[in-house]
Scaffold this active site. Structure first.
Site, PDB file in Angstrom:
ATOM      1  N   CYS A  38       0.825  -1.219   0.000  1.00 47.76           N
ATOM      2  CA  CYS A  38       0.000   0.000   0.000  1.00 47.76           C
ATOM      3  C   CYS A  38       0.854   1.261   0.000  1.00 47.76           C
ATOM      4  O   CYS A  38       0.471   2.266  -0.621  1.00 47.76           O
ATOM      5  CB  CYS A  38      -0.967  -0.003   1.179  1.00 47.76           C
ATOM      6  SG  CYS A  38      -0.199  -0.125   2.806  1.00 47.76           S
ATOM      7  N   HIS A  50      -2.195   1.460   7.225  1.00 48.22           N
ATOM      8  CA  HIS A  50      -2.488   1.405   5.795  1.00 48.22           C
ATOM      9  C   HIS A  50      -2.251   2.774   5.169  1.00 48.22           C
ATOM     10  O   HIS A  50      -2.572   3.811   5.764  1.00 48.22           O
ATOM     11  CB  HIS A  50      -3.945   0.977   5.588  1.00 48.22           C
ATOM     12  CG  HIS A  50      -4.350   0.785   4.165  1.00 48.22           C
ATOM     13  ND1 HIS A  50      -3.737  -0.117   3.325  1.00 48.22           N
ATOM     14  CD2 HIS A  50      -5.322   1.391   3.420  1.00 48.22           C
ATOM     15  CE1 HIS A  50      -4.309  -0.065   2.133  1.00 48.22           C
ATOM     16  NE2 HIS A  50      -5.267   0.841   2.164  1.00 48.22           N
TER      17      HIS A  50
END
Length: 265
Positions: A109, A181
């Site tokens: 990510c 994230h």
């Protein structure tokens, strides 16, 4: 240049290591991909106007690292984003580059957020013949296909992993993502677009999500015609749509993709 993309990874070399959220790490990675100086990442020390004033201009994208300790909260937010996207009357700009983060790149990510920021914020500064240029030239159409091309690029993966291993914080170079994230926020079509390759709908396809003015969210997004407006609008999105969901958690980080001053570039 397309050779960068089609050196297909073997079963034993497909690990993507998490990146650190520091200006030095993300700038090093972005430039290794092909982003030219003076573009690079700078710290965003706070989200009020006084601290945003320290962010170099122009600022063309933000990369946000946020906690996902509570799986229920994370799932609720993703469902809300998908519903917002479904109801939105705002179409993504035709030039928007958005790729899906497939399961085999679970910890990519950070790398994908850098790609999204550079591709949509500073595309003219990406050098020809580089891994990022090759990825953009091989644009396969929809987000899922772009994501598969991203995963297949051993050049991008190897550069991401080399950058991760050179990090300095605890856990650098390991597969420990600390339940965090990365996403990118970019501007376009009068909106701040959240680019999260894991925001996948029931049809299995990831979607970019627009954040617009809303009386319920308090987001003051109106237009992204200039850098100051984009930065203020994106900061409002982070306050209302990220931090407000978990206000006691301090594990948020925001970096800005900017034209860096010569002393720091």
């Amino acid at each position: 240049s397309d050779g960068f993309l089609f050196q297909m990874a073997t079963e034993t070399t497909t690990t993507w290591l998490p990146l650190e959220s520091t200006p030095e790490v993300l700038t090093k990675f972005a430039r290794s991909l092909g982003l030219g100086a003076p573009w690079g990442f700078a710290d965003v020390f706070g989200l009020d106007d006084e601290l945003l004033a320290f962010v170099p201009r122009p600022c063309v994208a933000l990369v946000v690292l946020f906690p996902q300790d509570d799986a229920t909260l994370a799932g609720e937010r993703r469902r809300e984003l998908l519903e917002r996207q479904r109801q939105s009357q705002t179409a993504p700009p035709p030039t928007l580059f958005f790729a899906q983060q497939h399961d085999e790149a679970a910890d990519a990510c950070g790398a994908l957020a850098v790609v999204h920021a550079a591709a949509n914020g500073a595309r003219a500064a990406i050098a020809e013949g580089t891994p990022l240029d090759a990825l953009l030239r091989a644009d396969a159409g929809d987000a899922a296909a772009r994501g598969r091309t991203f995963v297949a690029s051993s050049a991008i993966r190897d550069l991401a992993n080399a950058t991760a291993r050179a990090g300095e914080t605890a856990g650098a170079g390991t597969a420990d993502n600390q339940n965090q994230h990365f996403v990118a926020l970019v501007r376009g079509a009068g909106a701040v677009w959240e680019l999260d390759g894991r925001c996948v709908g029931d049809d299995g396809l990831a979607v970019p999500v627009p954040h617009l003015a809303s009386s319920s969210s308090g987001v003051a997004a109106t237009t992204t015609a200039d850098d100051d407006t984009f930065l203020r609008d994106a900061a409002a999105v982070i306050r209302s749509d990220f931090i407000a969901r978990d206000p006691s958690n301090v594990r948020f980080s925001v970096l800005a993709l900017c034209d860096l001053p010569s002393s720091s570039s």
